[in-house]
Each structure stands twice: as structure tokens, then as C-alpha cells.
Design a protein around this motif. Structure first.
Motif, PDB file in Angstrom:
ATOM      1  N   GLY A 195       0.873  -1.048  -0.083  1.00  0.00           N
ATOM      2  CA  GLY A 195       0.075  -0.163   0.035  1.00  0.00           C
ATOM      3  C   GLY A 195       0.985   1.393   0.160  1.00  0.00           C
ATOM      4  O   GLY A 195       0.415   2.346  -0.881  1.00  0.00           O
ATOM      5  N   TYR A 196       1.989   1.127   0.897  1.00  0.00           N
ATOM      6  CA  TYR A 196       2.876   2.570   0.871  1.00  0.00           C
ATOM      7  C   TYR A 196       3.450   2.549  -0.600  1.00  0.00           C
ATOM      8  O   TYR A 196       3.479   3.951  -0.945  1.00  0.00           O
ATOM      9  CB  TYR A 196       4.079   1.950   1.924  1.00  0.00           C
ATOM     10  N   VAL A 197       3.895   1.520  -1.295  1.00  0.00           N
ATOM     11  CA  VAL A 197       4.570   1.726  -2.612  1.00  0.00           C
ATOM     12  C   VAL A 197       3.395   2.237  -3.815  1.00  0.00           C
ATOM     13  O   VAL A 197       3.686   3.034  -4.396  1.00  0.00           O
ATOM     14  CB  VAL A 197       5.306   0.551  -3.080  1.00  0.00           C
ATOM     15  N   PHE A 198       2.283   1.766  -3.444  1.00  0.00           N
ATOM     16  CA  PHE A 198       1.150   1.985  -4.511  1.00  0.00           C
ATOM     17  C   PHE A 198       0.941   3.572  -4.096  1.00  0.00           C
ATOM     18  O   PHE A 198       0.551   4.169  -5.148  1.00  0.00           O
ATOM     19  CB  PHE A 198      -0.124   1.406  -4.046  1.00  0.00           C
ATOM     20  N   SER A 199       0.882   3.942  -2.766  1.00  0.00           N
ATOM     21  CA  SER A 199       0.533   5.395  -2.840  1.00  0.00           C
ATOM     22  C   SER A 199       1.872   6.281  -3.156  1.00  0.00           C
ATOM     23  O   SER A 199       1.528   7.426  -3.684  1.00  0.00           O
ATOM     24  CB  SER A 199       0.188   5.724  -1.226  1.00  0.00           C
ATOM     25  N   LYS A 200       2.831   6.002  -2.724  1.00  0.00           N
ATOM     26  CA  LYS A 200       4.208   6.751  -2.845  1.00  0.00           C
ATOM     27  C   LYS A 200       4.581   6.959  -4.196  1.00  0.00           C
ATOM     28  O   LYS A 200       4.641   8.037  -4.889  1.00  0.00           O
ATOM     29  CB  LYS A 200       5.290   6.623  -1.803  1.00  0.00           C
ATOM     30  N   GLU A 201       4.844   5.729  -4.770  1.00  0.00           N
ATOM     31  CA  GLU A 201       5.173   5.531  -6.198  1.00  0.00           C
ATOM     32  C   GLU A 201       4.579   5.398  -7.264  1.00  0.00           C
ATOM     33  O   GLU A 201       4.798   5.917  -8.197  1.00  0.00           O
ATOM     34  CB  GLU A 201       6.631   4.438  -6.156  1.00  0.00           C
ATOM     35  N   LEU A 202       3.250   4.695  -6.972  1.00  0.00           N
ATOM     36  CA  LEU A 202       2.464   4.665  -8.126  1.00  0.00           C
ATOM     37  C   LEU A 202       1.221   5.602  -8.295  1.00  0.00           C
ATOM     38  O   LEU A 202       0.611   5.569  -9.169  1.00  0.00           O
ATOM     39  CB  LEU A 202       1.922   3.285  -8.260  1.00  0.00           C
ATOM     40  N   GLY A 203       1.066   6.437  -7.156  1.00  0.00           N
ATOM     41  CA  GLY A 203      -0.011   7.346  -7.258  1.00  0.00           C
ATOM     42  C   GLY A 203      -1.468   6.810  -7.180  1.00  0.00           C
ATOM     43  O   GLY A 203      -2.153   7.540  -7.378  1.00  0.00           O
ATOM     44  N   LEU A 204      -1.457   5.600  -6.695  1.00  0.00           N
ATOM     45  CA  LEU A 204      -2.752   5.082  -6.350  1.00  0.00           C
ATOM     46  C   LEU A 204      -3.328   5.382  -4.867  1.00  0.00           C
ATOM     47  O   LEU A 204      -2.646   4.862  -3.921  1.00  0.00           O
ATOM     48  CB  LEU A 204      -2.938   3.672  -6.585  1.00  0.00           C
ATOM     49  N   GLY A 205      -3.759   6.551  -4.508  1.00  0.00           N
ATOM     50  CA  GLY A 205      -4.458   7.030  -3.310  1.00  0.00           C
ATOM     51  C   GLY A 205      -3.212   7.682  -2.493  1.00  0.00           C
ATOM     52  O   GLY A 205      -3.093   7.347  -1.260  1.00  0.00           O
ATOM     53  N   PRO A 206      -2.395   8.666  -3.222  1.00  0.00           N
ATOM     54  CA  PRO A 206      -1.489   9.313  -2.595  1.00  0.00           C
ATOM     55  C   PRO A 206      -1.986  10.234  -1.272  1.00  0.00           C
ATOM     56  O   PRO A 206      -1.078  10.277  -0.408  1.00  0.00           O
ATOM     57  CB  PRO A 206      -0.887  10.349  -3.604  1.00  0.00           C
ATOM     58  N   GLU A 207      -3.150  10.392  -1.074  1.00  0.00           N
ATOM     59  CA  GLU A 207      -3.789  10.982  -0.037  1.00  0.00           C
ATOM     60  C   GLU A 207      -3.846  10.408   1.299  1.00  0.00           C
ATOM     61  O   GLU A 207      -3.927  10.922   2.235  1.00  0.00           O
ATOM     62  CB  GLU A 207      -5.007  11.627  -0.507  1.00  0.00           C
TER      63      GLU A 207
ATOM     64  N   GLN B 200      14.961   2.848  12.072  1.00  0.00           N
ATOM     65  CA  GLN B 200      14.264   3.713  11.629  1.00  0.00           C
ATOM     66  C   GLN B 200      14.660   4.918  11.039  1.00  0.00           C
ATOM     67  O   GLN B 200      14.105   5.691  10.236  1.00  0.00           O
ATOM     68  CB  GLN B 200      13.100   4.066  12.840  1.00  0.00           C
ATOM     69  N   GLY B 201      15.603   5.521  11.797  1.00  0.00           N
ATOM     70  CA  GLY B 201      16.280   6.994  11.446  1.00  0.00           C
ATOM     71  C   GLY B 201      17.057   6.732  10.083  1.00  0.00           C
ATOM     72  O   GLY B 201      17.179   8.103   9.463  1.00  0.00           O
ATOM     73  N   GLN B 202      17.506   5.948   9.525  1.00  0.00           N
ATOM     74  CA  GLN B 202      18.312   5.741   8.411  1.00  0.00           C
ATOM     75  C   GLN B 202      17.561   6.084   7.125  1.00  0.00           C
ATOM     76  O   GLN B 202      17.982   7.038   6.442  1.00  0.00           O
ATOM     77  CB  GLN B 202      18.614   4.332   8.002  1.00  0.00           C
ATOM     78  N   HIS B 203      16.182   5.901   7.005  1.00  0.00           N
ATOM     79  CA  HIS B 203      15.564   6.195   5.875  1.00  0.00           C
ATOM     80  C   HIS B 203      14.098   6.716   6.283  1.00  0.00           C
ATOM     81  O   HIS B 203      13.245   6.208   5.630  1.00  0.00           O
ATOM     82  CB  HIS B 203      15.369   4.796   4.923  1.00  0.00           C
ATOM     83  N   ALA B 204      14.255   7.770   6.882  1.00  0.00           N
ATOM     84  CA  ALA B 204      12.963   8.434   7.289  1.00  0.00           C
ATOM     85  C   ALA B 204      11.973   8.965   5.946  1.00  0.00           C
ATOM     86  O   ALA B 204      10.777   8.674   6.149  1.00  0.00           O
ATOM     87  CB  ALA B 204      13.217   9.608   8.259  1.00  0.00           C
ATOM     88  N   GLU B 205      12.551   9.508   5.441  1.00  0.00           N
ATOM     89  CA  GLU B 205      11.851  10.027   4.165  1.00  0.00           C
ATOM     90  C   GLU B 205      12.474   9.102   2.775  1.00  0.00           C
ATOM     91  O   GLU B 205      11.814   9.393   1.796  1.00  0.00           O
ATOM     92  CB  GLU B 205      12.000  11.345   3.667  1.00  0.00           C
ATOM     93  N   GLY B 206      12.915   8.109   2.836  1.00  0.00           N
ATOM     94  CA  GLY B 206      13.536   7.469   1.580  1.00  0.00           C
ATOM     95  C   GLY B 206      12.537   6.572   1.025  1.00  0.00           C
ATOM     96  O   GLY B 206      11.552   6.096   1.577  1.00  0.00           O
ATOM     97  N   ALA B 207      12.787   5.908  -0.175  1.00  0.00           N
ATOM     98  CA  ALA B 207      11.822   4.975  -0.910  1.00  0.00           C
ATOM     99  C   ALA B 207      12.158   3.752  -0.371  1.00  0.00           C
ATOM    100  O   ALA B 207      11.386   2.742  -0.798  1.00  0.00           O
ATOM    101  CB  ALA B 207      12.117   5.193  -2.437  1.00  0.00           C
ATOM    102  N   THR B 208      12.936   3.403   0.614  1.00  0.00           N
ATOM    103  CA  THR B 208      13.084   2.177   1.131  1.00  0.00           C
ATOM    104  C   THR B 208      12.044   1.599   2.024  1.00  0.00           C
ATOM    105  O   THR B 208      12.223   0.559   2.456  1.00  0.00           O
ATOM    106  CB  THR B 208      14.552   2.096   2.005  1.00  0.00           C
ATOM    107  N   ALA B 209      11.115   2.480   2.237  1.00  0.00           N
ATOM    108  CA  ALA B 209       9.982   2.354   3.204  1.00  0.00           C
ATOM    109  C   ALA B 209      10.394   1.770   4.787  1.00  0.00           C
ATOM    110  O   ALA B 209       9.646   1.195   5.298  1.00  0.00           O
ATOM    111  CB  ALA B 209       9.019   1.080   2.638  1.00  0.00           C
TER     112      ALA B 209
END
Length: 184
Positions: free
Chosen positions: A65-77, A172-181
């Protein structure tokens, strides 16, 4: 003797079938199996019978769901909901290591149920190509995430826990905003 043309010719592709293949809905049997496992895991968690397999099913749903929202634009809200659900799953994993069983609060269950409802809609809206891209991206993120070393060996699976963040502050702190989820 006549010279022959050595021009490279691209293979012919039927553009209509290519478009239809990319727009075809995701495999419904697989989608139904994923949804059944996710909702069964939520029910088991609610009644205190959740296993590590149930936790892994919820972790997979949160990660996809995270990848769908963040990277594929399905439900980014709803990206914040998936981040919150992943944090809930990390806390559940930590409690599992402390107590030996999964115990969720009412607020955590409510968050996970909301995440499941949104992920259900994402799977219904996704076409076959988007589902395949999402699955490949989650697998890639799992391979690239730092390995998590649980204190107990019978806890949630290593691959799902790595992508969620492993429950330790250093991970948790290593990739707080990264695409590695890993911000879960």
C-alpha cells in the motif's frame, strides 16, 4: 552479385494487444487471496490469536500500500495512513519480542483496519502492470534494506521486518523519507 540490406528490423508488436495487456485488471484470484489473508490476519489480531504469519501478511499489505501510494500514485492522499500503519506493525513486533504474543490496542486495530480498507481499494483499482511493478518494487526495497537481527529467532519474518524498519531507532532513522519504506 547484389548487396543485401542488413538493416535491423524491430519485431512487430500489436499495439492494441499491448495496451489491453497493460490495462487489464490484476489477477482477481491473487488479489482475492491477498485480501483474504489480510482480513483474516486482522481478525486474528483482534481476538488475540495472531501468529507471525498474520503479522507478515499485514506487513506485506502495508508495504504494498505504501508503494502504491508513494510511487504509483494510487491513493497518495492516504500515504500518512500507511506510514502510521507501518509504525503500528513495528510496535506490535516489539511487543511480540517482549511478551511472546501480538497484543494490539483499539487505536492500533482501527489504524490497521483503515489501512486494510484503503489497500483493498488500491488492489481493486490497480491494473496488472501496476500490481507487477508494485510487487517488484517491494521486493527490490526488501533486498536493499539493512538486515534486521531480531533478539528472538521466532519473531516476525526477517524480510518483512527489514522493510518495515525492524523496530529499532537506528534502523528507523536511516531512511525516514527514503523510498526504502523504512520510515514505518
Amino acid at each position: 552479385m547484389r548487396k543485401r540490406c542488413r538493416r535491423k528490423v524491430a519485431p512487430l508488436v500489436n499495439p492494441v494487444s499491448l495496451v489491453l495487456a497493460n490495462l487489464a485488471p490484476a489477477d482477481r484470484a491473487t488479489t482475492q487471496r491477498v485480501l483474504t489473508a489480510m482480513y483474516a490476519a486482522l481478525d486474528a489480531l483482534q481476538f488475540g490469536r495472531a501468529t507471525t504469519t498474520d503479522w507478515n501478511d499485514l506487513a506485506e499489505a502495508a508495504n504494498h500500500g505504501y508503494v502504491f501510494s508513494k510511487e504509483l500514485g494510487l491513493g497518495p492522499e492516504h500515504l500518512g495512513l500507511f506510514v502510521e500503519a507501518r509504525q503500528v506493525l513495528i510496535r506490535l513486533g516489539e511487543r511480540y519480542h517482549e511478551r511472546g504474543r501480538f497484543v494490539a490496542t483499539a487505536q492500533e486495530l482501527q489504524t490497521l483496519r483503515a489501512m486494510a480498507a484503503v489497500h483493498d481499494l488500491q488492489l481493486q483499482a490497480a491494473n496488472g502492470k501496476e500490481a507487477a511493478v508494485c510487487a517488484a518494487r517491494v521486493a527490490e526495497l526488501k533486498r536493499s534494506a539493512p538486515k534486521y537481527s531480531p533478539k528472538r529467532t521466532n519473531g516476525p519474518s526477517d524480510s518483512a521486518h527489514r522493510l518495515l524498519g525492524g523496530g529499532t531507532q537506528s534502523h528507523q532513522g536511516q531512511h525516514a523519507e527514503g523510498a526504502t519504506a523504512k520510515d514505518g
